[in-house]
Design a protein around this motif. Structure first.
Motif, PDB file in Angstrom:
ATOM      1  N   MET A 179       0.850  -1.202  -0.175  1.00 41.07           N
ATOM      2  CA  MET A 179      -0.220  -0.170  -0.175  1.00 41.07           C
ATOM      3  C   MET A 179       0.866   1.337  -0.042  1.00 41.07           C
ATOM      4  SD  MET A 179      -2.917   1.175   2.623  1.00 41.07           S
ATOM      5  CE  MET A 179      -3.543   2.856   2.755  1.00 41.07           C
ATOM      6  N   PHE A 180       1.698   1.479   0.715  1.00 41.39           N
ATOM      7  CA  PHE A 180       2.622   2.462   1.027  1.00 41.39           C
ATOM      8  C   PHE A 180       3.680   2.711  -0.423  1.00 41.39           C
ATOM      9  CE2 PHE A 180       1.541   1.404   5.305  1.00 41.39           C
ATOM     10  CZ  PHE A 180       1.249   2.814   5.920  1.00 41.39           C
ATOM     11  N   ARG A 181       4.011   1.530  -0.894  1.00 37.34           N
ATOM     12  CA  ARG A 181       4.691   1.355  -2.166  1.00 37.34           C
ATOM     13  C   ARG A 181       4.168   2.271  -3.154  1.00 37.34           C
ATOM     14  NH1 ARG A 181       7.491  -4.652  -2.474  1.00 37.34           N
ATOM     15  NH2 ARG A 181       8.597  -4.423  -0.318  1.00 37.34           N
ATOM     16  N   SER A 182       2.692   2.145  -3.457  1.00 37.19           N
ATOM     17  CA  SER A 182       1.993   2.988  -4.465  1.00 37.19           C
ATOM     18  C   SER A 182       1.937   4.398  -4.248  1.00 37.19           C
ATOM     19  CB  SER A 182       0.498   1.988  -4.484  1.00 37.19           C
ATOM     20  OG  SER A 182      -0.015   2.459  -3.415  1.00 37.19           O
ATOM     21  N   ILE A 183       2.164   5.014  -3.019  1.00 36.61           N
ATOM     22  CA  ILE A 183       2.128   6.277  -2.845  1.00 36.61           C
ATOM     23  C   ILE A 183       3.542   6.924  -3.275  1.00 36.61           C
ATOM     24  CG2 ILE A 183       1.947   7.914  -1.126  1.00 36.61           C
ATOM     25  CD1 ILE A 183       0.428   6.191   0.487  1.00 36.61           C
ATOM     26  N   ARG A 184       3.421   7.733  -4.406  1.00 35.92           N
ATOM     27  CA  ARG A 184       4.403   8.485  -4.700  1.00 35.92           C
ATOM     28  C   ARG A 184       4.421  10.064  -4.440  1.00 35.92           C
ATOM     29  NH1 ARG A 184       4.527   7.972 -11.235  1.00 35.92           N
ATOM     30  NH2 ARG A 184       6.432   9.059 -10.820  1.00 35.92           N
ATOM     31  N   ILE A 185       5.667  10.555  -3.983  1.00 36.34           N
ATOM     32  CA  ILE A 185       5.656  11.872  -3.525  1.00 36.34           C
ATOM     33  C   ILE A 185       5.937  12.770  -4.643  1.00 36.34           C
ATOM     34  CG2 ILE A 185       7.056  13.467  -2.080  1.00 36.34           C
ATOM     35  CD1 ILE A 185       7.678  11.239  -0.218  1.00 36.34           C
ATOM     36  N   ASP A 186       5.045  13.567  -5.197  1.00 30.79           N
ATOM     37  CA  ASP A 186       5.036  14.531  -6.089  1.00 30.79           C
ATOM     38  C   ASP A 186       5.503  15.810  -5.789  1.00 30.79           C
ATOM     39  OD1 ASP A 186       5.107  15.973  -8.727  1.00 30.79           O
ATOM     40  OD2 ASP A 186       3.197  15.322  -9.083  1.00 30.79           O
ATOM     41  N   ALA A 187       6.703  16.398  -6.109  1.00 28.10           N
ATOM     42  CA  ALA A 187       7.390  17.553  -5.832  1.00 28.10           C
ATOM     43  C   ALA A 187       6.354  18.873  -6.095  1.00 28.10           C
ATOM     44  CB  ALA A 187       8.559  17.980  -6.310  1.00 28.10           C
ATOM     45  N   VAL A 188       5.693  18.693  -7.279  1.00 30.43           N
ATOM     46  CA  VAL A 188       4.686  19.945  -7.775  1.00 30.43           C
ATOM     47  C   VAL A 188       3.385  19.957  -6.780  1.00 30.43           C
ATOM     48  CG1 VAL A 188       3.285  20.683  -9.632  1.00 30.43           C
ATOM     49  CG2 VAL A 188       5.539  19.424 -10.198  1.00 30.43           C
ATOM     50  N   LEU A 189       3.089  18.519  -6.435  1.00 32.08           N
ATOM     51  CA  LEU A 189       1.746  18.780  -5.621  1.00 32.08           C
ATOM     52  C   LEU A 189       2.289  19.233  -4.207  1.00 32.08           C
ATOM     53  CD1 LEU A 189      -1.151  17.761  -4.911  1.00 32.08           C
ATOM     54  CD2 LEU A 189      -0.052  15.394  -4.308  1.00 32.08           C
ATOM     55  N   ILE A 190       3.490  18.962  -3.621  1.00 31.20           N
ATOM     56  CA  ILE A 190       3.781  19.466  -2.388  1.00 31.20           C
ATOM     57  C   ILE A 190       3.888  20.999  -2.346  1.00 31.20           C
ATOM     58  CG2 ILE A 190       5.591  19.469  -0.678  1.00 31.20           C
ATOM     59  CD1 ILE A 190       6.298  16.658  -1.225  1.00 31.20           C
ATOM     60  N   GLN A 191       4.606  21.484  -3.577  1.00 32.27           N
ATOM     61  CA  GLN A 191       4.578  22.968  -3.853  1.00 32.27           C
ATOM     62  C   GLN A 191       3.235  23.615  -3.691  1.00 32.27           C
ATOM     63  OE1 GLN A 191       7.554  24.665  -3.726  1.00 32.27           O
ATOM     64  NE2 GLN A 191       6.457  26.503  -4.071  1.00 32.27           N
ATOM     65  N   ALA A 192       2.375  22.852  -4.454  1.00 35.24           N
ATOM     66  CA  ALA A 192       0.956  23.628  -4.604  1.00 35.24           C
ATOM     67  C   ALA A 192       0.546  23.459  -3.064  1.00 35.24           C
ATOM     68  CB  ALA A 192       0.139  22.779  -5.521  1.00 35.24           C
ATOM     69  N   VAL A 193       0.500  22.527  -2.393  1.00 39.78           N
ATOM     70  CA  VAL A 193      -0.205  22.454  -1.012  1.00 39.78           C
ATOM     71  C   VAL A 193       0.526  23.730  -0.112  1.00 39.78           C
ATOM     72  CG1 VAL A 193      -0.391  21.383   1.016  1.00 39.78           C
ATOM     73  CG2 VAL A 193      -0.541  20.211  -1.224  1.00 39.78           C
ATOM     74  N   ILE A 194       1.679  23.750  -0.374  1.00 39.70           N
ATOM     75  CA  ILE A 194       2.317  24.871   0.640  1.00 39.70           C
ATOM     76  C   ILE A 194       2.093  26.118  -0.043  1.00 39.70           C
ATOM     77  CG2 ILE A 194       4.660  25.848   1.010  1.00 39.70           C
ATOM     78  CD1 ILE A 194       5.861  23.279   0.972  1.00 39.70           C
ATOM     79  N   ALA A 195       1.889  26.528  -1.249  1.00 43.76           N
ATOM     80  CA  ALA A 195       1.719  27.768  -1.876  1.00 43.76           C
ATOM     81  C   ALA A 195       0.111  28.027  -1.701  1.00 43.76           C
ATOM     82  CB  ALA A 195       1.771  27.822  -3.280  1.00 43.76           C
ATOM     83  N   GLY A 196      -0.710  27.076  -1.622  1.00 47.55           N
ATOM     84  CA  GLY A 196      -2.189  27.190  -1.177  1.00 47.55           C
ATOM     85  C   GLY A 196      -2.321  27.531   0.135  1.00 47.55           C
ATOM     86  N   ALA A 197      -1.697  26.928   1.032  1.00 50.34           N
ATOM     87  CA  ALA A 197      -1.677  26.985   2.597  1.00 50.34           C
ATOM     88  C   ALA A 197      -1.443  28.491   3.019  1.00 50.34           C
ATOM     89  CB  ALA A 197      -0.911  25.940   3.296  1.00 50.34           C
ATOM     90  N   LEU A 198      -0.303  29.095   2.414  1.00 51.47           N
ATOM     91  CA  LEU A 198       0.411  30.293   2.790  1.00 51.47           C
ATOM     92  C   LEU A 198      -0.582  31.401   2.183  1.00 51.47           C
ATOM     93  CD1 LEU A 198       4.186  29.991   1.737  1.00 51.47           C
ATOM     94  CD2 LEU A 198       3.088  30.091   3.964  1.00 51.47           C
ATOM     95  N   SER A 199      -0.821  31.230   1.042  1.00 52.78           N
ATOM     96  CA  SER A 199      -1.959  32.182   0.201  1.00 52.78           C
ATOM     97  C   SER A 199      -3.612  32.237   1.191  1.00 52.78           C
ATOM     98  CB  SER A 199      -2.431  31.777  -1.288  1.00 52.78           C
ATOM     99  OG  SER A 199      -3.281  32.672  -1.699  1.00 52.78           O
ATOM    100  N   PHE A 200      -3.803  31.036   1.597  1.00 50.75           N
ATOM    101  CA  PHE A 200      -4.895  30.839   2.376  1.00 50.75           C
ATOM    102  C   PHE A 200      -4.699  31.823   3.621  1.00 50.75           C
ATOM    103  CE2 PHE A 200      -8.119  28.868   5.190  1.00 50.75           C
ATOM    104  CZ  PHE A 200      -9.173  28.818   4.226  1.00 50.75           C
ATOM    105  N   ALA A 201      -3.733  31.597   4.517  1.00 52.31           N
ATOM    106  CA  ALA A 201      -3.295  32.245   5.562  1.00 52.31           C
ATOM    107  C   ALA A 201      -3.464  33.785   5.519  1.00 52.31           C
ATOM    108  CB  ALA A 201      -2.082  31.635   6.318  1.00 52.31           C
ATOM    109  N   HIS A 202      -2.728  34.246   4.251  1.00 54.34           N
ATOM    110  CA  HIS A 202      -2.419  35.433   4.271  1.00 54.34           C
ATOM    111  C   HIS A 202      -3.888  36.226   3.781  1.00 54.34           C
ATOM    112  CE1 HIS A 202       1.852  35.156   2.721  1.00 54.34           C
ATOM    113  NE2 HIS A 202       1.914  34.906   4.189  1.00 54.34           N
ATOM    114  N   LEU A 203      -4.770  35.701   3.101  1.00 52.90           N
ATOM    115  CA  LEU A 203      -6.228  35.965   2.952  1.00 52.90           C
ATOM    116  C   LEU A 203      -6.946  36.007   4.249  1.00 52.90           C
ATOM    117  CD1 LEU A 203      -6.928  34.462  -0.291  1.00 52.90           C
ATOM    118  CD2 LEU A 203      -6.689  36.958  -0.085  1.00 52.90           C
ATOM    119  N   HIS A 204      -6.875  35.083   5.141  1.00 56.08           N
ATOM    120  CA  HIS A 204      -7.405  35.210   6.502  1.00 56.08           C
ATOM    121  C   HIS A 204      -7.037  36.247   7.275  1.00 56.08           C
ATOM    122  CE1 HIS A 204      -7.434  33.903  10.507  1.00 56.08           C
ATOM    123  NE2 HIS A 204      -8.649  33.847  10.161  1.00 56.08           N
ATOM    124  N   ASP A 205      -5.577  36.576   7.130  1.00 56.04           N
ATOM    125  CA  ASP A 205      -5.054  37.544   7.924  1.00 56.04           C
ATOM    126  C   ASP A 205      -5.449  38.901   7.771  1.00 56.04           C
ATOM    127  OD1 ASP A 205      -3.956  35.568   9.450  1.00 56.04           O
ATOM    128  OD2 ASP A 205      -1.829  35.955   8.447  1.00 56.04           O
TER     129      ASP A 205
END
Length: 221
Positions: free
Chosen positions: A1-27
């Motif tokens: 099960m864990f072998r089928s999970i692939r770590i995508d750098a673009v996906l991680i970058q998108a999550v980080i950018a979305g979380a920061l933008s979300f926090a800035h809009l909230h502030d």
């Protein structure tokens, strides 16, 4: 099960950018007087409008309305990120920014409604060029001669005339009442003379044309 999970750098970058933008809009929304759940609803509204405009652009690149709302949502997101980077005093927000934050829900609702209910106009596609022949006919070179005036055309043979069909003679139509009267006249003539009545006598007795008298005599025979 864990072998089928692939770590995508673009996906991680998108999550980080979305979380920061979300926090800035909230502030920024919270600094403009929107507290509690309202401050968390603003980032969702901006991101949803941005996604709706982007999906619209994927179907119609030349849609001016989609480009307009995409730019508005992008400016709102980038503006919040820049404003919270130290260029704006969040403890003392100017009145015009409070007005923009307070009016954003109505603007976002208008943009989302127009993006969803406006029909998509397909981009015009160029007509396909006619396909060339797969096997073109070979061109045969024929030497030209000075006295060659073109191919000789043989004279057409005369078509024999069809024989004319004989035109059938018209047979007069004899009314049944006239036939019965002629039969009485023929019976009286046979009783008086002992011979059958002929065409001329019947014609003279009845006063009818010769062809009609002949047709009656043929029926009485």
């Amino acid at each position: 099960m864990f072998r089928s999970i692939r770590i995508d750098a673009v996906l991680i970058q998108a999550v980080i950018a979305g979380a920061l933008s979300f926090a800035h809009l909230h502030d920024l929304a919270e600094a403009a007087g929107q507290s509690g759940w309202k401050a968390w609803a603003y980032p969702v509204s901006v991101d949803l409008l941005l996604v709706a405009a982007w999906r619209r652009l994927r179907g119609a690149r030349r849609d001016r309305s989609a480009w307009t709302w995409f730019v508005i949502a992008l400016v709102a997101s980038l503006g919040a990120n820049v404003a919270t980077a130290g260029l704006l005093d969040l403890a003392n927000v100017p009145p015009w920014l409070r007005i923009l934050v307070a009016g954003w829900p109505a603007l976002a609702f208008l943009g989302g409604t127009l993006l969803v209910h406006q029909p998509t106009q397909p981009e015009p596609t160029a007509a396909p060029a006619p396909a060339a022949a797969a096997h073109p006919a070979p061109v045969v070179d024929r030497p030209e001669r000075p006295d060659d005036d073109g191919p000789e055309i043989a004279p057409a043979e005369p078509v024999p005339a069809l024989p004319e069909a004989p035109v059938p003679a018209s047979v007069p139509v004899v009314p049944p009442a006239l036939v019965d009267h002629a039969r009485k006249v023929a019976t009286e003539h046979r009783t008086r003379t002992g011979t059958d009545i002929d065409t001329a006598t019947l014609r003279a007795r009845l006063g009818i044309p010769e062809d009609l008298a002949g047709a009656i005599v043929a029926q009485l025979a």
